[in-house]
Design a protein around this motif. Structure first.
Motif, short mmCIF file in Angstrom:
data_model
loop_
_atom_site.label_atom_id
_atom_site.label_comp_id
_atom_site.label_asym_id
_atom_site.label_seq_id
_atom_site.Cartn_x
_atom_site.Cartn_y
_atom_site.Cartn_z
N PHE A 98 -67.96 8.92 33.86
CA PHE A 98 -68.83 7.65 33.61
C PHE A 98 -67.91 6.44 34.07
O PHE A 98 -67.05 6.10 33.61
CB PHE A 98 -69.46 7.52 32.11
CG PHE A 98 -70.53 6.35 32.33
CD1 PHE A 98 -71.44 6.43 33.38
CD2 PHE A 98 -70.55 5.62 31.39
CE1 PHE A 98 -72.34 5.23 33.00
CE2 PHE A 98 -71.42 4.51 30.94
CZ PHE A 98 -72.29 4.47 31.87
N GLY A 99 -68.43 5.61 35.27
CA GLY A 99 -67.88 4.65 35.57
C GLY A 99 -66.45 4.48 36.31
O GLY A 99 -66.15 3.58 36.85
N THR A 128 -78.48 5.41 46.36
CA THR A 128 -79.27 4.04 46.43
C THR A 128 -79.78 4.22 47.98
O THR A 128 -80.88 3.96 48.26
CB THR A 128 -78.61 2.93 46.04
OG1 THR A 128 -78.03 3.01 44.63
CG2 THR A 128 -79.76 1.72 46.15
N LEU A 172 -74.99 12.02 25.28
CA LEU A 172 -73.70 11.78 24.77
C LEU A 172 -73.71 10.76 23.68
O LEU A 172 -72.62 10.61 22.89
CB LEU A 172 -72.80 11.22 25.78
CG LEU A 172 -72.21 12.46 26.87
CD1 LEU A 172 -71.41 11.78 28.09
CD2 LEU A 172 -71.60 13.44 26.20
N ALA A 173 -74.74 10.06 23.38
CA ALA A 173 -74.95 9.02 22.24
C ALA A 173 -75.26 9.62 20.93
O ALA A 173 -75.37 9.01 19.98
CB ALA A 173 -75.44 7.73 22.75
N GLU A 202 -67.15 15.73 18.39
CA GLU A 202 -65.96 14.98 18.69
C GLU A 202 -65.18 14.95 17.44
O GLU A 202 -63.82 15.13 17.44
CB GLU A 202 -66.46 13.67 19.01
CG GLU A 202 -66.21 13.72 20.66
CD GLU A 202 -66.07 12.26 21.28
OE1 GLU A 202 -64.97 12.06 21.60
OE2 GLU A 202 -67.12 11.55 21.24
N LEU A 241 -63.65 17.02 25.29
CA LEU A 241 -64.76 16.31 25.83
C LEU A 241 -65.35 17.21 27.02
O LEU A 241 -66.70 17.31 27.10
CB LEU A 241 -64.10 15.00 26.67
CG LEU A 241 -64.99 14.04 27.14
CD1 LEU A 241 -66.25 13.53 26.14
CD2 LEU A 241 -64.43 12.95 27.80
N ALA A 278 -64.56 8.51 22.76
CA ALA A 278 -65.20 8.88 23.88
C ALA A 278 -66.65 7.96 23.99
O ALA A 278 -66.77 7.09 25.00
CB ALA A 278 -65.96 10.07 23.92
N GLN A 279 -67.13 7.71 22.95
CA GLN A 279 -68.30 7.07 22.94
C GLN A 279 -67.96 5.47 23.06
O GLN A 279 -68.80 4.55 23.44
CB GLN A 279 -69.12 6.94 21.78
CG GLN A 279 -70.01 8.34 21.68
CD GLN A 279 -70.79 8.65 20.26
OE1 GLN A 279 -70.88 7.67 19.35
NE2 GLN A 279 -71.32 9.93 20.31
N PHE A 307 -67.50 4.73 26.60
CA PHE A 307 -68.57 4.75 27.26
C PHE A 307 -69.38 3.38 26.90
O PHE A 307 -69.78 2.68 27.81
CB PHE A 307 -69.62 5.79 26.47
CG PHE A 307 -69.49 7.19 27.20
CD1 PHE A 307 -69.29 7.26 28.56
CD2 PHE A 307 -69.38 7.94 26.54
CE1 PHE A 307 -69.13 8.55 29.36
CE2 PHE A 307 -69.08 9.40 27.31
CZ PHE A 307 -69.08 9.48 28.31
N PHE A 342 -67.73 0.49 28.78
CA PHE A 342 -67.83 0.54 30.05
C PHE A 342 -69.22 0.09 30.14
O PHE A 342 -69.55 -0.74 31.07
CB PHE A 342 -67.76 1.63 30.79
CG PHE A 342 -67.95 1.78 32.15
CD1 PHE A 342 -67.04 1.46 33.09
CD2 PHE A 342 -69.37 1.97 32.68
CE1 PHE A 342 -67.38 1.23 34.33
CE2 PHE A 342 -69.66 2.02 33.94
CZ PHE A 342 -68.65 1.44 34.84
N ARG A 343 -70.21 0.56 29.35
CA ARG A 343 -71.61 0.24 29.43
C ARG A 343 -71.76 -1.41 29.34
O ARG A 343 -72.36 -2.00 29.97
CB ARG A 343 -72.51 0.79 28.57
CG ARG A 343 -73.80 0.80 28.81
CD ARG A 343 -74.70 1.56 27.85
NE ARG A 343 -74.86 2.99 28.18
CZ ARG A 343 -75.72 3.82 27.67
NH1 ARG A 343 -76.46 3.32 26.67
NH2 ARG A 343 -75.52 5.30 27.91
N ASN A 372 -70.35 -2.89 32.30
CA ASN A 372 -71.48 -2.34 33.35
C ASN A 372 -72.38 -3.30 33.37
O ASN A 372 -72.95 -3.89 34.52
CB ASN A 372 -71.61 -1.17 33.23
CG ASN A 372 -71.95 -0.30 34.32
OD1 ASN A 372 -72.05 -1.00 35.52
ND2 ASN A 372 -72.56 0.69 34.46
N LEU A 422 -82.12 -2.22 44.68
CA LEU A 422 -81.12 -2.91 44.31
C LEU A 422 -81.51 -3.80 43.16
O LEU A 422 -80.95 -4.01 42.11
CB LEU A 422 -80.14 -3.38 45.13
CG LEU A 422 -79.22 -2.56 46.16
CD1 LEU A 422 -78.51 -3.41 46.95
CD2 LEU A 422 -78.15 -1.84 45.20
N PHE A 435 -83.05 -1.65 40.29
CA PHE A 435 -81.71 -1.24 39.30
C PHE A 435 -81.19 -2.19 38.81
O PHE A 435 -81.05 -2.23 37.47
CB PHE A 435 -81.03 -0.57 40.22
CG PHE A 435 -81.26 0.71 40.91
CD1 PHE A 435 -82.39 1.43 40.44
CD2 PHE A 435 -80.48 1.36 41.96
CE1 PHE A 435 -82.87 2.51 41.25
CE2 PHE A 435 -81.01 2.35 42.50
CZ PHE A 435 -82.17 3.05 42.25
#
Lengths: 329, 298
Positions: A129-130, A142, A220-221, A229, A235, B11-12, B15, B18-19, B22, B280, B283
């Protein structure tokens, strides 16, 4: 099982509605296509074809519309979709029967391949992710999503088929071959299917990939992932064995639903590659104003979409017990 | 979205971090590029008479010429300048997509809010209709209806597309209406005696503006591509200058088989770029606003 009963009732209602729309659509159009048709074909039509138009359009103006509708339903129940005008004296059901297997083969197979590739790409995107892969894929999809399908197909046809001459560019098999179950014929059919199939996969894989990526990230959340975990599971294992299984659920429903669109969804593919499937047949019918054939194909397409949706519902309720419980409330 | 899990695993945490990053930067970039592209097309459409080197309908040039300084994208087989056609073609393409988007969203908002607000039997009926239209094969219906109406105008095509594409928006908007209805400020408004009309337009609608906007742009994207496909098939108005009709005539003249890529590639690129602009923006809005919206939809 109340959930399923509700769904069955819905699909019956939806199917009746579709038939009704199919019946009233040509009658509601301005300029009355039936009259235009009569004047176009004039006296050249023979009685059977005339009867076919009469049923499709209700030219018996003196008969009340309800009677016409019931007659139409009666014909449908007998599996009689009428006679084609353009391919006279072929029956509409016969024409559909010849075209349908080609569509199922080409689009069905492409959809399955696209789904599998999409799920894999989506999982990797969510896993990374990312990261670079994820960012690249999201941006790439897209654009594949925004460009008109037929244009991408034509570009592939031009580049791969015409300029490089790697694959044949039209038809389902070489015209000089007689369809048999011989190895060379099967090979010929596959060679013809590769280019159209590639364009379908290329343009549809993004849909599955993006959906799978998003559902995986959402999954995953969840608490059980946190728990896994906490237990120290890697992972990779979490993604494959814990989150992946649940994330794929909504996609399986989407997949089942999309099987219904297979029949009607690839009109442009078949037109661009002159593939002898149902979409191409529909386009021919539209061009030649073969209204009984249009009506028949529309009917078959609607039916398969409804059937596939029903399968999707059943699958979902089998895979996810929460749906069944929810239905009992 | 960031406050969803106060304590988190590595991990979360990664995430989430990043989120967060992001959601603040990337969508803005996406939305910005999208808006920029869209504005460029609007400018092109408005300034078409100024920028366009020739009249798009003038047929006096040499036939089927390849690109040259005089004709940057060559000419068609009937001697029209392709670049001028491309520039003028921006107008109907923008027009038809925005019109379709507007009509579709009007219907979707009306039905979605009505169903969500009233509930009961009206909700049941509206949702039944929505679900039925949802499972109809829309592209097939659009092709069939536009063939029944010979030489349908752009507005007619807009209505036909809207007719089959409103259910997606209606369902999301109904779900969001139900969600907002459970909020205190709407409950208070209803308790203080505001009528349905006022609740719908002054309490609920302003609070789902982003949702409506995102759906609007999504419909625009769908419309651009669908209209181009229809025109490519020779349905709709193929005698007016538009990107789809350029492609129709290019295909009709076997532009590909004679290797005239300059006739055939640019209109497709234009459609794709306009489509990408809509995508775009869609999104961008989607990611900027609460992502839970999507999961709440049925």
């Amino acid at each position: 099982m109340r959930y399923l009963m509700r769904r069955i009732i819905f699909y019956v209602v939806a199917f009746v509605a579709t038939i009704t729309i199919n019946f009233f659509l040509p009658r509601a159009m301005p300029g009355n296509p039936a009259e235009a048709l009569m004047s176009k074909f004039g006296g050249r039509l023979n009685p059977l074809a005339l009867k076919s138009i009469e049923i499709a359009f209700g030219l018996h103006e003196h008969e009340p519309i309800w009677n016409q509708y019931l007659q139409y339903l009666g014909q449908l129940l007998h599996g009689n979709l009428g006679t084609s005008l353009a391919y006279y004296p072929a029956s509409v059901s016969g024409l559909i029967g010849t075209a349908l297997p080609w569509t199922l083969f080409l689009v069905g197979l492409s959809t399955i391949i696209s789904f599998v590739i999409g799920i894999i790409i989506g999982s990797i995107s969510a896993w990374r992710f990312g990261g670079a892969f994820d960012t690249f894929m999201s941006t790439f999809f897209t654009f594949t999503y925004a460009f008109p399908y037929f244009w991408i197909a034509l570009a592939c046809l031009y580049l791969i088929g015409y300029l490089w001459g790697v694959f044949p560019i039209s038809g389902a098999y070489s015209m000089d071959l007689v369809p048999t179950l011989s190895g060379s014929f099967v090979f010929n059919v596959i060679r013809h299917a590769i280019l159209p199939s590639l364009t379908i996969i290329f343009t549809s894989v993004g849909y599955w990939a993006v959906n799978m990526r998003n559902t995986t990230i959402t999954t995953l959340a969840e608490d059980y992932v946190t728990m896994a975990e906490a237990k120290g599971i890697t992972l990779r294992r979490i993604l494959l064995r814990y989150a992946g299984r649940n994330a794929i659920l909504p996609n399986i429903t989407g997949f089942a639903m999309s099987m219904g669109f297979i029949v009607g969804g690839a009109i442009l593919t078949e037109i661009v590659f002159s593939y002898p499937g149902l979409g191409n047949l529909l386009f021919q019918a539209v061009q030649q104003e073969d209204y009984p054939l249009i009506q028949g194909i529309l009917m078959i397409i609607s039916f398969s979409v409804l059937a596939a949706n029903f399968v999707a519902d059943v699958t979902y309720s089998l895979l996810d017990p929460r749906v069944r419980v929810g239905g009992n409330q | 979205m960031s406050a969803a899990s106060p304590s988190s695993t590595p991990a979360q945490g990664a995430f989430r971090k990043f989120r967060e990053r992001n959601s603040r930067i990337l969508p803005n970039i996406k939305a910005r590029i999208g808006v920029g592209l869209l504005l460029a097309f609007v400018l092109l459409a408005v300034l078409a008479p100024v920028i366009s080197p020739y009249s798009p309908t003038y047929t006096g040039f040499s036939l089927g010429a390849s690109p040259s300084p005089a004709h940057l994208l060559g000419t068609t087989r009937s001697g029209q300048d392709i670049l001028s056609q491309l520039i003028w073609g921006t107008r109907p393409s923008l027009d038809v997509s925005l019109t379709t988007g507007s009509i579709t969203m009007l219907v979707a908002v009306a039905i979605g809010i009505l169903a969500g607000l009233l509930e009961g039997i009206i909700d049941e009926i509206l949702m039944l209709a929505t679900n039925i239209v949802l499972v109809l094969p829309s592209i097939v219906l659009v092709i069939v209806i536009s063939s029944y109406i010979s030489a349908a105008s752009d507005v007619t095509i807009s209505f036909i597309i809207a007719l089959t594409s409103w259910p997606w928006g209606a369902r999301v908007i109904r779900a969001q209406t139900l969600h907002l209805k459970s909020k205190d400020f709407v409950k208070a408004a209803i308790a203080s005696g505001e009528n349905h009309f006022r609740v719908a337009f002054f309490e609920i609608l302003p609070n789902m503006f982003s949702l409506v906007a995102a759906n609007f742009f999504f419909t625009c994207l769908y419309a651009v591509v669908t209209v181009a496909s229809l025109q490519f098939l020779g349905l709709g108005n193929i005698n007016a200058i538009s990107w789809g009709s350029i492609l129709y005539w290019a295909n009709n003249s076997n532009a590909l088989m004679i290797g005239a890529w300059w006739w055939f590639l640019p209109p497709g690129l234009a459609i794709g770029l306009l489509g990408a602009a809509f995508a775009l923006i869609n999104f961008g809005i989607d990611e900027l606003t609460n992502p839970r919206l999507r999961r709440e939809g049925p």
